[in-house]
Design a protein around this motif. Structure first.
Motif, PDB file in Angstrom:
ATOM      1  N   ALA A  79       0.833  -1.206   0.000  1.00 17.77           N
ATOM      2  CA  ALA A  79       0.000   0.000   0.000  1.00 17.77           C
ATOM      3  C   ALA A  79       0.865   1.252   0.000  1.00 17.77           C
ATOM      4  N   GLY A  80       1.924   1.247   0.796  1.00 15.62           N
ATOM      5  CA  GLY A  80       2.794   2.417   0.865  1.00 15.62           C
ATOM      6  C   GLY A  80       3.509   2.687  -0.434  1.00 15.62           C
ATOM      7  N   LEU A  81       4.023   1.626  -1.062  1.00 16.90           N
ATOM      8  CA  LEU A  81       4.727   1.797  -2.326  1.00 16.90           C
ATOM      9  C   LEU A  81       3.771   2.257  -3.426  1.00 16.90           C
ATOM     10  N   ALA A  82       2.597   1.631  -3.507  1.00 12.14           N
ATOM     11  CA  ALA A  82       1.648   1.994  -4.554  1.00 12.14           C
ATOM     12  C   ALA A  82       1.203   3.445  -4.414  1.00 12.14           C
ATOM     13  N   ALA A  83       0.923   3.871  -3.184  1.00 11.05           N
ATOM     14  CA  ALA A  83       0.502   5.259  -2.962  1.00 11.05           C
ATOM     15  C   ALA A  83       1.622   6.224  -3.322  1.00 11.05           C
ATOM     16  N   GLY A 117      -2.203  -7.189  -0.456  1.00 10.16           N
ATOM     17  CA  GLY A 117      -1.252  -6.371  -1.207  1.00 10.16           C
ATOM     18  C   GLY A 117      -1.745  -6.087  -2.614  1.00 10.16           C
ATOM     19  N   GLU A 118      -2.291  -7.106  -3.267  1.00 13.08           N
ATOM     20  CA  GLU A 118      -2.845  -6.908  -4.601  1.00 13.08           C
ATOM     21  C   GLU A 118      -3.973  -5.869  -4.574  1.00 13.08           C
ATOM     22  N   GLN A 119      -4.826  -5.974  -3.564  1.00 12.66           N
ATOM     23  CA  GLN A 119      -5.944  -5.028  -3.465  1.00 12.66           C
ATOM     24  C   GLN A 119      -5.433  -3.602  -3.274  1.00 12.66           C
ATOM     25  N   ALA A 120      -4.383  -3.456  -2.480  1.00 11.77           N
ATOM     26  CA  ALA A 120      -3.818  -2.124  -2.263  1.00 11.77           C
ATOM     27  C   ALA A 120      -3.282  -1.537  -3.560  1.00 11.77           C
ATOM     28  N   VAL A 121      -2.651  -2.358  -4.370  1.00 15.78           N
ATOM     29  CA  VAL A 121      -2.138  -1.879  -5.659  1.00 15.78           C
ATOM     30  C   VAL A 121      -3.299  -1.479  -6.563  1.00 15.78           C
ATOM     31  N   GLN A 122      -4.332  -2.293  -6.606  1.00 20.42           N
ATOM     32  CA  GLN A 122      -5.500  -1.946  -7.420  1.00 20.42           C
ATOM     33  C   GLN A 122      -6.160  -0.658  -6.936  1.00 20.42           C
ATOM     34  N   ASP A 123      -6.237  -0.493  -5.625  1.00 22.62           N
ATOM     35  CA  ASP A 123      -6.888   0.697  -5.058  1.00 22.62           C
ATOM     36  C   ASP A 123      -6.110   1.973  -5.340  1.00 22.62           C
ATOM     37  N   SER A 124      -4.832   1.859  -5.689  1.00 17.37           N
ATOM     38  CA  SER A 124      -4.007   3.040  -5.946  1.00 17.37           C
ATOM     39  C   SER A 124      -4.399   3.753  -7.231  1.00 17.37           C
ATOM     40  N   GLY A 125      -5.126   3.069  -8.102  1.00 18.19           N
ATOM     41  CA  GLY A 125      -5.499   3.647  -9.383  1.00 18.19           C
ATOM     42  C   GLY A 125      -4.468   3.449 -10.470  1.00 18.19           C
ATOM     43  N   THR A 129      -0.176  -5.386 -12.894  1.00 14.61           N
ATOM     44  CA  THR A 129       0.004  -6.757 -13.365  1.00 14.61           C
ATOM     45  C   THR A 129       0.483  -7.561 -12.165  1.00 14.61           C
ATOM     46  N   PHE A 130      -0.105  -8.740 -11.954  1.00 14.87           N
ATOM     47  CA  PHE A 130       0.308  -9.592 -10.848  1.00 14.87           C
ATOM     48  C   PHE A 130       0.970 -10.857 -11.395  1.00 14.87           C
ATOM     49  N   LEU A 131       2.155 -11.150 -10.898  1.00 12.50           N
ATOM     50  CA  LEU A 131       2.857 -12.386 -11.225  1.00 12.50           C
ATOM     51  C   LEU A 131       2.727 -13.309 -10.026  1.00 12.50           C
ATOM     52  N   ARG A 132       2.085 -14.456 -10.240  1.00  6.80           N
ATOM     53  CA  ARG A 132       1.767 -15.361  -9.138  1.00  6.80           C
ATOM     54  C   ARG A 132       2.493 -16.690  -9.320  1.00  6.80           C
ATOM     55  N   HIS A 183      -0.188  -6.293 -20.774  1.00  5.88           N
ATOM     56  CA  HIS A 183      -0.187  -6.988 -19.475  1.00  5.88           C
ATOM     57  C   HIS A 183      -1.035  -6.289 -18.420  1.00  5.88           C
ATOM     58  N   ASP A 184      -1.453  -5.061 -18.672  1.00  7.86           N
ATOM     59  CA  ASP A 184      -2.214  -4.328 -17.657  1.00  7.86           C
ATOM     60  C   ASP A 184      -3.508  -5.062 -17.321  1.00  7.86           C
ATOM     61  N   GLY A 185      -3.778  -5.135 -16.006  1.00  4.29           N
ATOM     62  CA  GLY A 185      -5.004  -5.773 -15.552  1.00  4.29           C
ATOM     63  C   GLY A 185      -4.999  -7.284 -15.640  1.00  4.29           C
ATOM     64  N   ARG A 186      -3.820  -7.894 -15.771  1.00  2.00           N
ATOM     65  CA  ARG A 186      -3.744  -9.346 -15.889  1.00  2.00           C
ATOM     66  C   ARG A 186      -2.956  -9.937 -14.710  1.00  2.00           C
ATOM     67  N   ALA A 187      -3.362 -11.131 -14.297  1.00  2.00           N
ATOM     68  CA  ALA A 187      -2.652 -11.889 -13.266  1.00  2.00           C
ATOM     69  C   ALA A 187      -2.164 -13.180 -13.901  1.00  2.00           C
TER      70      ALA A 187
END
Length: 304
Positions: A79-83, A117-125, A129-132, A183-187
């Protein structure tokens, strides 16, 4: 400019190398920049996800970020990094998450940490891309000590089967996600070419090393004690053990063609990874200049 956090870890170091070879402008963030030993031409900066004030300078002029965080603080650090990235005008984050986040039935700590963590990145606007990845092949390096001392591998959950992946393959996928469109919006669920038990990996290592190796299953409580003795906090040790127990679940053996599809080459087999790292199993380790956690985030000295 692309910022790589965790730049001296297993995946981060390989990723920096990929980006530098592509000629992409890359900045490497590490807690110990004076000990980074990264390729010439890479802008190495000091930054710590646990210290938000250290992020602004690292993010100046950055367009994309590779985010690697580790342990119970994953939600807060992400969350901190994304913000901070959004404030700095960055456009996108590629987060190294966990295969456990992709399992709808997973409710262990690692899955929860990474989902948050994924949700925090999404919430940042920011674009994301998530690599799992599933289990890391490099986690078997934890066996090197008993292999050298007793020609034995000791691990819990002998029946567990995981589609382990070469961290270099994750770095190759990350380089594509950071430098190519689409790749945007893809996991991406990333795996190796086959699911293996600890005993099967031991057999492959024995063949590669040219010496007989025994595999001994140990009880979970003994494995947890070894993690505590290694210096892990109880909360992290419990998360690692929950992750190891999850190897008994069918999802852990999932194999996907993602590496082939995303990089144009097949995922690395465990044997090929072991051959490349043979010396690390046979030679006593020297003083290592120290890096970020970097195999698999959020668990086993890098397991995710």
């Amino acid at each position: 400019m692309i910022l790589v956090t965790g730049a001296t870890g297993t995946v981060g170091r390989a990723l920096v190398g990929h980006l530098a070879a592509l000629g992409a402008p890359v900045r490497a963030a590490t807690r110990r920049p004076d000990r980074a030993r990264l390729p010439g031409g890479v802008d190495v900066v000091g930054a710590d996800l646990g210290e938000p004030d250290s992020l602004a300078a690292a993010l100046r002029g950055v367009r994309k970020v590779f985010l690697l965080s580790d342990g119970p603080d994953i939600p807060r650090h992400d969350a901190g990094l994304a913000a901070a990235a959004a404030r700095a005008g960055a456009e996108a984050v590629v987060k190294l998450s966990s295969g456990r986040a992709a399992d709808p039935d997973a409710d262990d700590p690692v899955a929860r940490w990474h989902r948050a963590g994924e949700q925090a990145v999404q919430d940042s606007g920011l674009a994301w891309t998530f690599l799992r990845p599933m289990g890391f092949m490099s986690n078997t390096l934890a066996w090197a000590g008993t292999i050298r001392a007793a020609r034995t591998v000791r691990a819990p959950f002998a029946a567990g089967r995981v589609s382990v992946i070469d961290p270099a393959d994750i770095a190759a996928v990350a380089a594509r996600a950071l430098t190519e469109p689409g790749h945007d919006g893809r996991a991406h669920l990333l795996t190796g070419p086959q699911a293996l038990t600890p005993g099967e990996m031991t057999t492959i290592l024995a063949d590669v090393l040219g010496t007989p190796l025994a595999f001994t299953e140990i009880p979970p409580h003994a494995a947890r004690r070894a993690l505590l003795d290694h210096g892990l906090r109880p909360e992290t040790a419990d998360a690692v053990m929950a992750l190891r127990a999850a190897s008994l679940e069918p999802f852990a053996a999932t194999v996907t063609p993602a590496v082939q599809q995303l990089t144009g080459r097949a995922a690395t087999p465990f044997r090929a990874w072991a051959e490349r790292h043979r010396e690390q199993f046979t030679e006593e380790p020297g003083a290592e200049p120290g890096g970020e956690p970097g195999g698999e985030p959020g668990a086993e000295p890098g397991r995710g």
